[in-house]
Scaffold this motif. Sequence first.
Motif, PDB file in Angstrom:
ATOM      1  N   GLU A 131       0.811  -1.220   0.000  1.00  9.80           N
ATOM      2  CA  GLU A 131       0.000   0.000   0.000  1.00  9.80           C
ATOM      3  C   GLU A 131       0.848   1.276   0.000  1.00  9.80           C
ATOM      4  OE1 GLU A 131      -0.923   0.322   4.754  1.00  9.80           O
ATOM      5  OE2 GLU A 131      -2.029  -1.138   3.555  1.00  9.80           O
ATOM      6  N   ASP A 132       2.133   1.142   0.298  1.00 15.01           N
ATOM      7  CA  ASP A 132       3.037   2.298   0.324  1.00 15.01           C
ATOM      8  C   ASP A 132       3.918   2.390  -0.919  1.00 15.01           C
ATOM      9  OD1 ASP A 132       2.083   3.069   2.854  1.00 15.01           O
ATOM     10  OD2 ASP A 132       3.449   1.661   3.834  1.00 15.01           O
ATOM     11  N   ILE A 133       3.590   1.594  -1.942  1.00 13.28           N
ATOM     12  CA  ILE A 133       4.366   1.581  -3.187  1.00 13.28           C
ATOM     13  C   ILE A 133       3.544   2.259  -4.284  1.00 13.28           C
ATOM     14  CG2 ILE A 133       5.382   0.097  -4.964  1.00 13.28           C
ATOM     15  CD1 ILE A 133       6.009  -1.924  -2.718  1.00 13.28           C
ATOM     16  N   PHE A 134       4.202   3.189  -4.993  1.00  9.56           N
ATOM     17  CA  PHE A 134       3.512   3.966  -6.018  1.00  9.56           C
ATOM     18  C   PHE A 134       4.244   3.865  -7.362  1.00  9.56           C
ATOM     19  CE2 PHE A 134       2.820   5.878  -1.875  1.00  9.56           C
ATOM     20  CZ  PHE A 134       1.440   5.877  -1.816  1.00  9.56           C
ATOM     21  N   ILE A 135       3.508   4.122  -8.434  1.00 11.05           N
ATOM     22  CA  ILE A 135       4.065   4.080  -9.783  1.00 11.05           C
ATOM     23  C   ILE A 135       5.126   5.167  -9.933  1.00 11.05           C
ATOM     24  CG2 ILE A 135       3.528   4.509 -12.226  1.00 11.05           C
ATOM     25  CD1 ILE A 135       0.767   3.209 -11.668  1.00 11.05           C
ATOM     26  N   CYS A 136       6.230   4.799 -10.555  1.00 12.09           N
ATOM     27  CA  CYS A 136       7.292   5.757 -10.871  1.00 12.09           C
ATOM     28  C   CYS A 136       7.168   6.093 -12.355  1.00 12.09           C
ATOM     29  CB  CYS A 136       8.669   5.152 -10.572  1.00 12.09           C
ATOM     30  SG  CYS A 136      10.031   6.299 -10.864  1.00 12.09           S
ATOM     31  N   LYS A 137       6.834   7.348 -12.643  1.00 13.12           N
ATOM     32  CA  LYS A 137       6.686   7.782 -14.027  1.00 13.12           C
ATOM     33  C   LYS A 137       8.028   7.697 -14.753  1.00 13.12           C
ATOM     34  CE  LYS A 137       3.336  11.291 -12.671  1.00 13.12           C
ATOM     35  NZ  LYS A 137       3.149  12.754 -12.620  1.00 13.12           N
ATOM     36  N   GLN A 138       7.977   7.468 -16.042  1.00 12.03           N
ATOM     37  CA  GLN A 138       9.188   7.375 -16.862  1.00 12.03           C
ATOM     38  C   GLN A 138      10.056   8.630 -16.738  1.00 12.03           C
ATOM     39  OE1 GLN A 138      10.295   4.636 -18.587  1.00 12.03           O
ATOM     40  NE2 GLN A 138      12.144   5.825 -18.936  1.00 12.03           N
ATOM     41  N   GLU A 139       9.435   9.789 -16.585  1.00 11.25           N
ATOM     42  CA  GLU A 139      10.208  11.034 -16.464  1.00 11.25           C
ATOM     43  C   GLU A 139      11.094  11.054 -15.217  1.00 11.25           C
ATOM     44  OE1 GLU A 139       7.263  14.356 -14.809  1.00 11.25           O
ATOM     45  OE2 GLU A 139       6.272  12.948 -16.164  1.00 11.25           O
ATOM     46  N   PHE A 140      10.773  10.202 -14.236  1.00 11.24           N
ATOM     47  CA  PHE A 140      11.586  10.129 -13.019  1.00 11.24           C
ATOM     48  C   PHE A 140      12.707   9.100 -13.140  1.00 11.24           C
ATOM     49  CE2 PHE A 140       7.439  11.435 -10.815  1.00 11.24           C
ATOM     50  CZ  PHE A 140       7.688  12.772 -11.047  1.00 11.24           C
ATOM     51  N   LEU A 141      12.856   8.545 -14.331  1.00  8.70           N
ATOM     52  CA  LEU A 141      13.926   7.566 -14.570  1.00  8.70           C
ATOM     53  C   LEU A 141      15.020   8.142 -15.469  1.00  8.70           C
ATOM     54  CD1 LEU A 141      11.706   4.387 -15.108  1.00  8.70           C
ATOM     55  CD2 LEU A 141      12.832   5.164 -13.005  1.00  8.70           C
TER      56      LEU A 141
END
Length: 173
Positions: free
Chosen positions: A119-129
């Motif tokens: 529940e504490d894990i969120f999607i990492c957008k490609q722009e943050f990679l």
Amino acid sequence: VGDVDLTVEVAPTAQKIAELEFPWDDKLWNVFVTSACTTNDICGRLIGAKYSDALDKLLIEIEMSMMTKRDRPGEILKNHIYLTSISECYHRIKVVETSGQQAKCICIDNGDYEWINYEDIFICKQEFLTVAPQAFKLSVFGLESFENDPNVAQQQIFEPLVFKSLVGEVMHD
């Protein structure tokens, strides 16, 4: 502080993420030590405009984005990069193991391992990679054979290195 032997460990991921470009032409590197357990288990980040400054800027962008939208993934995948908040700061994490409703993750920018609830894990957008994972392994040159020595491993001799900015000399075999 001693010579530092730098070893890069990069694990595969299904996402496209920038690769850390080491300044191999420089004999001395400015390194911020994020963890130190043994002579061969030290983790650090490079200091400089291409490294720590770029990460600081990215983390501000992540913080701003997460204030307005925090999407949870439909499925937690091994070797996938996500975001999570630890001590009220967002971190980029990579899942290395799952158990029940938790994932063992490595914080790709500091090298720490944490068990995190789904529940504490969120999607990492490609722009943050676009900024490469900053954490990398290093070792204390000439002391590699002491890694499994119980007299050295049990000592707290490495604690003073953590959260310090040091200059390391790049040593090649």
